[in-house]
Design an enzyme around this catalytic site. Structure first.
Site, PDB file in Angstrom:
ATOM      1  N   ASP A   1       0.859  -1.185   0.000  1.00 42.95           N
ATOM      2  CA  ASP A   1       0.000   0.000   0.000  1.00 42.95           C
ATOM      3  C   ASP A   1       0.906   1.250   0.000  1.00 42.95           C
ATOM      4  O   ASP A   1       1.799   1.358   0.847  1.00 42.95           O
ATOM      5  CB  ASP A   1      -0.850  -0.054   1.287  1.00 42.95           C
ATOM      6  CG  ASP A   1      -1.780   1.137   1.420  1.00 42.95           C
ATOM      7  OD1 ASP A   1      -1.653   2.094   0.639  1.00 42.95           O
ATOM      8  OD2 ASP A   1      -2.623   1.098   2.346  1.00 42.95           O
TER       9      ASP A   1
ATOM     10  N   GLU B   1      29.817   6.557   5.805  1.00 46.32           N
ATOM     11  CA  GLU B   1      29.819   5.120   6.069  1.00 46.32           C
ATOM     12  C   GLU B   1      29.741   4.366   4.749  1.00 46.32           C
ATOM     13  O   GLU B   1      29.335   3.211   4.708  1.00 46.32           O
ATOM     14  CB  GLU B   1      28.722   4.711   7.053  1.00 46.32           C
ATOM     15  CG  GLU B   1      27.347   5.215   6.781  1.00 46.32           C
ATOM     16  CD  GLU B   1      26.367   4.784   7.867  1.00 46.32           C
ATOM     17  OE1 GLU B   1      26.283   3.594   8.143  1.00 46.32           O
ATOM     18  OE2 GLU B   1      25.673   5.663   8.419  1.00 46.32           O
TER      19      GLU B   1
ATOM     20  N   CYS C   1      25.923   6.868  11.164  1.00 46.95           N
ATOM     21  CA  CYS C   1      25.349   8.172  10.817  1.00 46.95           C
ATOM     22  C   CYS C   1      25.799   9.286  11.760  1.00 46.95           C
ATOM     23  O   CYS C   1      25.589  10.465  11.480  1.00 46.95           O
ATOM     24  CB  CYS C   1      23.824   8.093  10.820  1.00 46.95           C
ATOM     25  SG  CYS C   1      23.180   6.789   9.781  1.00 46.95           S
TER      26      CYS C   1
ATOM     27  N   THR D   1      14.346   2.750   2.601  1.00 48.23           N
ATOM     28  CA  THR D   1      14.874   3.940   3.301  1.00 48.23           C
ATOM     29  C   THR D   1      16.244   4.336   2.755  1.00 48.23           C
ATOM     30  O   THR D   1      17.112   4.760   3.501  1.00 48.23           O
ATOM     31  CB  THR D   1      14.979   3.681   4.821  1.00 48.23           C
ATOM     32  OG1 THR D   1      15.893   2.589   5.043  1.00 48.23           O
ATOM     33  CG2 THR D   1      13.639   3.330   5.432  1.00 48.23           C
TER      34      THR D   1
ATOM     35  N   SER E   1      17.071  -2.179  15.209  1.00 51.96           N
ATOM     36  CA  SER E   1      17.800  -0.915  15.056  1.00 51.96           C
ATOM     37  C   SER E   1      16.922   0.261  15.505  1.00 51.96           C
ATOM     38  O   SER E   1      17.426   1.256  16.022  1.00 51.96           O
ATOM     39  CB  SER E   1      18.278  -0.722  13.612  1.00 51.96           C
ATOM     40  OG  SER E   1      17.204  -0.407  12.755  1.00 51.96           O
TER      41      SER E   1
ATOM     42  N   HIS F   1      18.397  12.872  14.088  1.00 51.05           N
ATOM     43  CA  HIS F   1      18.817  11.989  12.991  1.00 51.05           C
ATOM     44  C   HIS F   1      17.549  11.344  12.417  1.00 51.05           C
ATOM     45  O   HIS F   1      16.735  10.799  13.173  1.00 51.05           O
ATOM     46  CB  HIS F   1      19.768  10.901  13.513  1.00 51.05           C
ATOM     47  CG  HIS F   1      19.980   9.791  12.535  1.00 51.05           C
ATOM     48  ND1 HIS F   1      20.457  10.014  11.270  1.00 51.05           N
ATOM     49  CD2 HIS F   1      19.745   8.445  12.619  1.00 51.05           C
ATOM     50  CE1 HIS F   1      20.515   8.869  10.621  1.00 51.05           C
ATOM     51  NE2 HIS F   1      20.089   7.900  11.417  1.00 51.05           N
TER      52      HIS F   1
ATOM     53  N   LYS G   1       8.467   8.434  16.488  1.00 44.20           N
ATOM     54  CA  LYS G   1       8.570   7.608  17.707  1.00 44.20           C
ATOM     55  C   LYS G   1       9.484   8.293  18.730  1.00 44.20           C
ATOM     56  O   LYS G   1       9.168   8.349  19.928  1.00 44.20           O
ATOM     57  CB  LYS G   1       9.158   6.233  17.379  1.00 44.20           C
ATOM     58  CG  LYS G   1       8.290   5.329  16.541  1.00 44.20           C
ATOM     59  CD  LYS G   1       9.041   4.004  16.308  1.00 44.20           C
ATOM     60  CE  LYS G   1       8.597   3.258  15.084  1.00 44.20           C
ATOM     61  NZ  LYS G   1       7.281   2.701  15.080  1.00 44.20           N
TER      62      LYS G   1
ATOM     63  N   ASN H   1      17.133   8.523   3.440  1.00 41.29           N
ATOM     64  CA  ASN H   1      18.204   8.550   4.442  1.00 41.29           C
ATOM     65  C   ASN H   1      19.529   8.926   3.783  1.00 41.29           C
ATOM     66  O   ASN H   1      19.950   8.269   2.833  1.00 41.29           O
ATOM     67  CB  ASN H   1      18.330   7.166   5.110  1.00 41.29           C
ATOM     68  CG  ASN H   1      19.197   7.203   6.364  1.00 41.29           C
ATOM     69  OD1 ASN H   1      19.757   8.252   6.704  1.00 41.29           O
ATOM     70  ND2 ASN H   1      19.302   6.088   7.047  1.00 41.29           N
TER      71      ASN H   1
ATOM     72  N   SER I   1      24.278   3.979  14.253  1.00 37.09           N
ATOM     73  CA  SER I   1      24.083   2.576  14.627  1.00 37.09           C
ATOM     74  C   SER I   1      25.390   2.020  15.165  1.00 37.09           C
ATOM     75  O   SER I   1      26.467   2.498  14.860  1.00 37.09           O
ATOM     76  CB  SER I   1      23.678   1.763  13.403  1.00 37.09           C
ATOM     77  OG  SER I   1      22.452   2.226  12.913  1.00 37.09           O
TER      78      SER I   1
HETATM   79  C1  LIG Z   1      20.115   3.329   9.626  1.00 39.80           C
HETATM   80  C2  LIG Z   1      19.697   4.005  10.886  1.00 39.80           C
HETATM   81  O1  LIG Z   1      19.688   5.170  10.966  1.00 39.80           O
HETATM   82  S1  LIG Z   1      19.266   3.002  12.238  1.00 39.80           S
HETATM   83  C3  LIG Z   1      17.679   3.448  12.845  1.00 39.80           C
HETATM   84  C4  LIG Z   1      16.561   3.077  11.900  1.00 39.80           C
HETATM   85  N1  LIG Z   1      16.757   1.807  11.178  1.00 39.80           N
HETATM   86  C5  LIG Z   1      16.766   1.779   9.838  1.00 39.80           C
HETATM   87  O2  LIG Z   1      16.604   2.760   9.149  1.00 39.80           O
HETATM   88  C6  LIG Z   1      17.068   0.406   9.235  1.00 39.80           C
HETATM   89  C7  LIG Z   1      16.690   0.317   7.778  1.00 39.80           C
HETATM   90  N2  LIG Z   1      15.244   0.197   7.574  1.00 39.80           N
HETATM   91  C8  LIG Z   1      14.582  -0.969   7.775  1.00 39.80           C
HETATM   92  O3  LIG Z   1      15.149  -1.994   8.126  1.00 39.80           O
HETATM   93  C9  LIG Z   1      13.087  -0.982   7.471  1.00 39.80           C
HETATM   94  O4  LIG Z   1      12.812  -0.050   6.454  1.00 39.80           O
HETATM   95  C10 LIG Z   1      12.185  -0.681   8.724  1.00 39.80           C
HETATM   96  C11 LIG Z   1      12.517  -1.677   9.838  1.00 39.80           C
HETATM   97  C12 LIG Z   1      12.412   0.735   9.222  1.00 39.80           C
HETATM   98  C13 LIG Z   1      10.717  -0.847   8.306  1.00 39.80           C
HETATM   99  O5  LIG Z   1      10.566  -2.141   7.794  1.00 39.80           O
HETATM  100  P1  LIG Z   1       9.209  -2.835   7.294  1.00 39.80           P
HETATM  101  O6  LIG Z   1       9.074  -4.098   8.063  1.00 39.80           O
HETATM  102  O7  LIG Z   1       9.215  -2.972   5.816  1.00 39.80           O
HETATM  103  O8  LIG Z   1       8.070  -1.826   7.612  1.00 39.80           O
HETATM  104  P2  LIG Z   1       6.890  -1.931   8.685  1.00 39.80           P
HETATM  105  O9  LIG Z   1       5.998  -3.050   8.363  1.00 39.80           O
HETATM  106  O10 LIG Z   1       7.471  -1.866  10.058  1.00 39.80           O
HETATM  107  O11 LIG Z   1       6.131  -0.580   8.345  1.00 39.80           O
HETATM  108  C14 LIG Z   1       6.727   0.670   8.612  1.00 39.80           C
HETATM  109  C15 LIG Z   1       5.699   1.554   9.288  1.00 39.80           C
HETATM  110  O12 LIG Z   1       4.648   1.801   8.345  1.00 39.80           O
HETATM  111  C16 LIG Z   1       3.391   1.488   8.931  1.00 39.80           C
HETATM  112  N3  LIG Z   1       2.515   1.052   7.856  1.00 39.80           N
HETATM  113  C17 LIG Z   1       2.570  -0.104   7.148  1.00 39.80           C
HETATM  114  N4  LIG Z   1       1.593  -0.115   6.222  1.00 39.80           N
HETATM  115  C18 LIG Z   1       0.905   1.040   6.354  1.00 39.80           C
HETATM  116  C19 LIG Z   1      -0.222   1.608   5.674  1.00 39.80           C
HETATM  117  N5  LIG Z   1      -0.836   0.977   4.670  1.00 39.80           N
HETATM  118  N6  LIG Z   1      -0.675   2.819   6.061  1.00 39.80           N
HETATM  119  C20 LIG Z   1      -0.061   3.494   7.077  1.00 39.80           C
HETATM  120  N7  LIG Z   1       1.014   2.993   7.762  1.00 39.80           N
HETATM  121  C21 LIG Z   1       1.493   1.783   7.394  1.00 39.80           C
HETATM  122  C22 LIG Z   1       3.718   0.398   9.940  1.00 39.80           C
HETATM  123  O13 LIG Z   1       2.701   0.285  10.926  1.00 39.80           O
HETATM  124  C23 LIG Z   1       5.028   0.910  10.501  1.00 39.80           C
HETATM  125  O14 LIG Z   1       4.795   1.963  11.415  1.00 39.80           O
HETATM  126  P3  LIG Z   1       5.008   1.724  12.996  1.00 39.80           P
HETATM  127  O15 LIG Z   1       6.421   1.259  13.178  1.00 39.80           O
HETATM  128  O16 LIG Z   1       4.762   3.070  13.587  1.00 39.80           O
HETATM  129  O17 LIG Z   1       4.011   0.670  13.372  1.00 39.80           O
END
Ligand SMILES: CC(=O)SCCNC(=O)CCNC(=O)[C@H](O)C(C)(C)COP(=O)(O)OP(=O)(O)OC[C@H]1O[C@@H](n2cnc3c(N)ncnc32)[C@H](O)[C@@H]1OP(=O)(O)O
Length: 447
Positions: free
Chosen positions: A31, A83, A120, A163, A211, A244, A253, A328, A364
């Protein structure tokens, strides 16, 4: 004490973009609102085939030097935070200095050059190094250039693929700065974590969900440490809070947690008590599980209150503006959050001099750092001079097949046999031209 801080900023975005809700989501069967509402992202920037961390960093630095009327001999120090380095020995700053020496008279022979690594967070640490070098009186009246530059790519199919991003920020660190003065007070939260790492590999091994938790834990520790060295934090003291931003949903969050922490035992908590009750205290519960459940309930209520929404919409939401459009940028991420805040202040025509930012950086592996910055007299002219909107508008919009090609081109270990044409024309910028006899990457300036 003479003020030391950021005197100039320039940004360079990768010249391609991937539309996340429009192009990425349908391919993944997702979606589109997962991206726009969940992660909070609209587009990611990508490097064209002739761009990399050196070209983007050198292009941002050249803009900065031109704007400030600087020659190489004026600069005492060049530090690059990244990085995404492709060389385990020769720092990216030497490649960038070599580029710049192609177009300026003189050279950086007497400038100290280095490279900083802590995921980062490294850009903020490089600014610290420059700050300390100036404060120690070792700079001989010369400023430092700090460049943050990354191609934030994940393996195809990794959840992190949503991201990604690519771009660079160049900052001039100097005495009597035009944009912000840095505080001496800092708070740290630091622990050995294996949430996101690249052990001799280009793309990260990442436990995405963990993470996110590690980010929140280190930020809380950094905030507590910052409070221990300053007076209690009052929300009203900070006009903006740039964090960040790996993706805006992460900051949503973090901001909620920070708000709950900061308002505890204050008039703000009292003001909310009739509506959502007071914050749960651990000693009121039989076990940790019940306490955590109660905290989650309080947070769900807190985020819907007008008091919280007003703070978030004013102090945090405006810092996410560029991140939504570029994804990012790893080491640059908190620095484009600061620029977003300053651009918002410009749009609102704020009387801003003397106002304070609460800046929260994170890397990280993992470490968070929090400090304050005070807005200086020259901020408006510096921010008015940025052409970020033009750069974003000029990006080439990739189709899915083109995105796959671009990802392959930038994967170091992949031999792309077919010729992939550039999508944009270089114009007054540094470009990657190929490898030299010692496998070094080579660059040229294109008029
Ligand atoms: C690199 C750094 O800076 S470290 C700190 C952050 N970590 C990262 O950036 C690591 C790299 N990123 C990732 O691994 C991934 O992109 C993640 C973990 C951030 C997300 O992974 P996914 O499993 O694909 O996404 P997920 O299913 O959690 O959905 C993301 C958000 O969208 C929301 N979402 C999903 N579908 C929908 C929708 N249709 N409508 C509205 N919101 C939605 C989810 O509820 C979630 O929000 P929440 O966490 O507030 O509940």
């Amino acid at each position: 004490m003479t003020a030391v801080g950021i005197d100039g900023i320039e940004i360079w975005t990768g010249k391609l973009k991937l539309d996340l809700p429009g192009t990425f989501a349908p391919e993944k069967g997702d979606d589109p609102e997962k991206y726009t509402k969940g992660l909070g992202l609209t587009n990611s920037s990508f490097p064209d085939v002739y761009e990399d961390i050196v070209t983007m960093g050198a292009n941002a630095a050249k803009r900065l030097m031109d704007r400030k009327g600087l020659e190489p001999s004026d600069i005492g120090r060049i530090d690059v935070a990244t990085e995404s380095a492709f060389d385990h020995s020769k720092p990216v700053s030497t490649y960038i200095a070599g580029c710049l020496e192609q177009v300026y008279d003189g050279d950086f022979t007497h400038a100290n050059k280095g490279e900083r690594k802590f995921a980062c967070l490294a850009g903020t640490q490089a600014i610290d190094d420059a700050y300390n070098w100036i404060r120690a009186g070792r700079n001989r009246d010369r400023p430092a250039i700090v460049i943050t530059t990354d191609t934030a790519l994940y393996a195809r199919g990794d959840p992190g693929e949503a991201t990604q991003g690519a771009g660079a920020v160049a900052m001039l660190i100097d005495e009597d700065p035009s944009i912000v003065e840095l505080s001496t007070d800092q708070g740290y939260g630091s622990k050995d974590e294996t949430d996101f790492l690249k052990p001799n590999q280009q793309f990260p091994s990442v436990d995405g969900k963990r993470s996110v938790q590690v980010y929140l834990s280190r930020m809380r520790e950094a905030l507590e440490d910052y409070e221990s060295v300053t007076d209690d934090i009052e929300l009203e003291d900070f006009t903006y809070a740039p964090f960040h931003t790996p993706f805006p949903g992460m900051v949503r969050k973090a901001a909620l947690l920070a708000y709950r922490h900061v308002i505890r035992d204050t008039a703000h908590e009292d003001a909310l008590a009739d509506e959502i009750g007071r914050q749960p205290r651990e000693d009121e519960y039989d076990d940790r599980e019940a306490y955590e459940e109660a905290i989650r309930g309080y947070m769900d209520d807190l985020k819907t209150t007008e008091q919280y929404r007003t703070w978030y919409d004013t102090a945090v939401e405006p810092t996410l503006e560029l991140s939504r459009e570029v994804g990012n940028w790893y080491t640059s991420s908190v620095h484009i959050a600061r620029v977003s805040a300053l651009r918002d202040a410009l749009t609102r025509d704020r009387e801003f001099v003397g106002d304070t930012l609460l800046v929260a950086s994170y890397g990280s592996g993992a470490q968070a750092e929090i400090h304050a910055e005070t807005i200086r007299e020259g901020w408006r002219a510096e921010i008015e001079g940025l052409d970020v909107d033009d750069q974003l508008d000029a990006r080439y919009d990739l189709t899915w097949d083109e995105y796959e090609d671009v990802h392959d081109v930038h994967e170091y270990d992949m031999d792309v046999e077919r010729e992939i044409e550039e999508f944009t024309q270089p114009d007054g910028e540094f470009v990657f031209t190929g490898w030299g006899r010692m496998n070094e990457r080579q660059y040229e300036y294109v008029e």
